[in-house]
Enzyme design. Structure first.
Site: not given
Ligand SMILES: Nc1ncnc2c1ncn2[C@@H]1O[C@H](COP(=O)(O)OP(=O)(O)OP(=O)(O)O)[C@@H](O)[C@H]1O
Ligand SMILES: [Mg+2]
Length: 258
Positions: A192, A209
């Site tokens: 992804d 992610d």
């Molecule tokens: N370790 C981290 N430190 C800071 N911000 C983070 C971190 N992990 C994730 N984020 C923020 O949180 C958002 C969502 O995280 P992630 O992509 O892992 O989850 P998701 O459930 O797939 O959400 P999405 O549908 O937005 O992709 C990221 O786009 C980022 O902005």
């Molecule tokens: Mg994401």
């Protein structure tokens, strides 16, 4: 059942649920995040001294919510909480009932989600060990993943898509190298990867992610890798980078150098 096989089966179930979830259009509200079990999970992490306070929400995503929290030393950490009790999942639970492909899933939604947090934690570990820049995983408990917070006290690091790159070529090459290290050393394909799942911090990309990342031996691993490459190429083309041929990148990522 051998361990590898069990892992693969679990992975398959998780992928199935995730794909179904994507077609849903319900978005979770903040109130739904902290159901009773999740609250208990957060409480456990607090009594264990992993987190002290939840500070502010960073993001509400398709499969979970990410919060900034503080550990007992006042250091920021990121807490990703996978959804367990949304209207979406309830709808899916009904939908998968009696569907042979989802046998064993009905009624164990929570278990699948817990396995997912566990899987993202282990994928982060594997990637970090392989030399890929990711947020260091700290702990998982049930549907909650705690990892290193990427950003400053003023806010989380921006997504790659939201930054003006000074040296886009350099960032492009680093990301290709991360795909290679992931494939060859961690034996994982992100699956992804795009400018939406890469943070930009201290002028360098950080991959996030990784819950859905698959082992290179997964039947669809090569297709996922091509898709990742295409996403990255599309993004960097839009940033005026002289991109490389997808086959060329694919070979570099997958072929072991002598
Ligand atoms: N370790 C981290 N430190 C800071 N911000 C983070 C971190 N992990 C994730 N984020 C923020 O949180 C958002 C969502 O995280 P992630 O992509 O892992 O989850 P998701 O459930 O797939 O959400 P999405 O549908 O937005 O992709 C990221 O786009 C980022 O902005
Ligand atoms: Mg994401």
């Amino acid at each position: 059942m051998p361990r590898g096989e069990a892992y693969e089966k679990l992975e398959h179930k998780i992928m199935a649920l995730r794909t179904t979830d994507r077609t849903g259009d319900e978005r979770q509200t903040m109130g739904e995040v902290f159901d009773k079990d999740t609250l208990l999970g957060i409480y456990k992490l607090m009594t264990d001294g992993v987190i002290d306070t939840i500070e502010y929400p960073i993001s509400t995503g398709k499969e979970g919510n990410v919060f900034a929290a503080k550990d007992p030393h006042g250091k920021l950490v990121a807490v990703k909480i996978y959804r367990t009790s949304t209207a979406t999942f309830n709808r899916i639970a009904r939908y998968i009932e009696g569907d042979k492909r989802f046998q064993g899933i009905t009624g164990s939604r929570r278990r699948v989600i817990m396995a997912w947090a566990n899987k993202e934690f282990r994928n982060l570990q594997r990637l970090e060990d392989a030399g890929v820049k990711v947020p260091t995983p700290i702990r998982f408990h049930r549907n909650i993943l705690v990892m290193k917070y990427i950003g400053t006290k003023d806010g989380p690091a921006p997504l790659l898509r939201d930054v003006e790159l000074e040296d886009a070529e350099d960032t492009y090459e680093i990301i290709i190298n991360y795909m290679r290290l992931a494939y060859q050393k961690a034996e994982l394909v992100h699956a992804d990867l795009s400018e939406f799942n890469i943070l930009f911090y201290r002028r360098k990309p950080i991959i996030i992610d990784v819950g859905q990342a698959v082992l290179t031996e997964h039947v669809n691993a090569k297709d996922f890798l091509y898709r990742d490459i295409d996403n990255i190429n599309r993004f960097f083309r839009s940033r005026a980078v002289d991109i490389r041929d997808r086959e060329d990148i694919f070979r570099e990522v997958t072929e072991v150098r002598e």
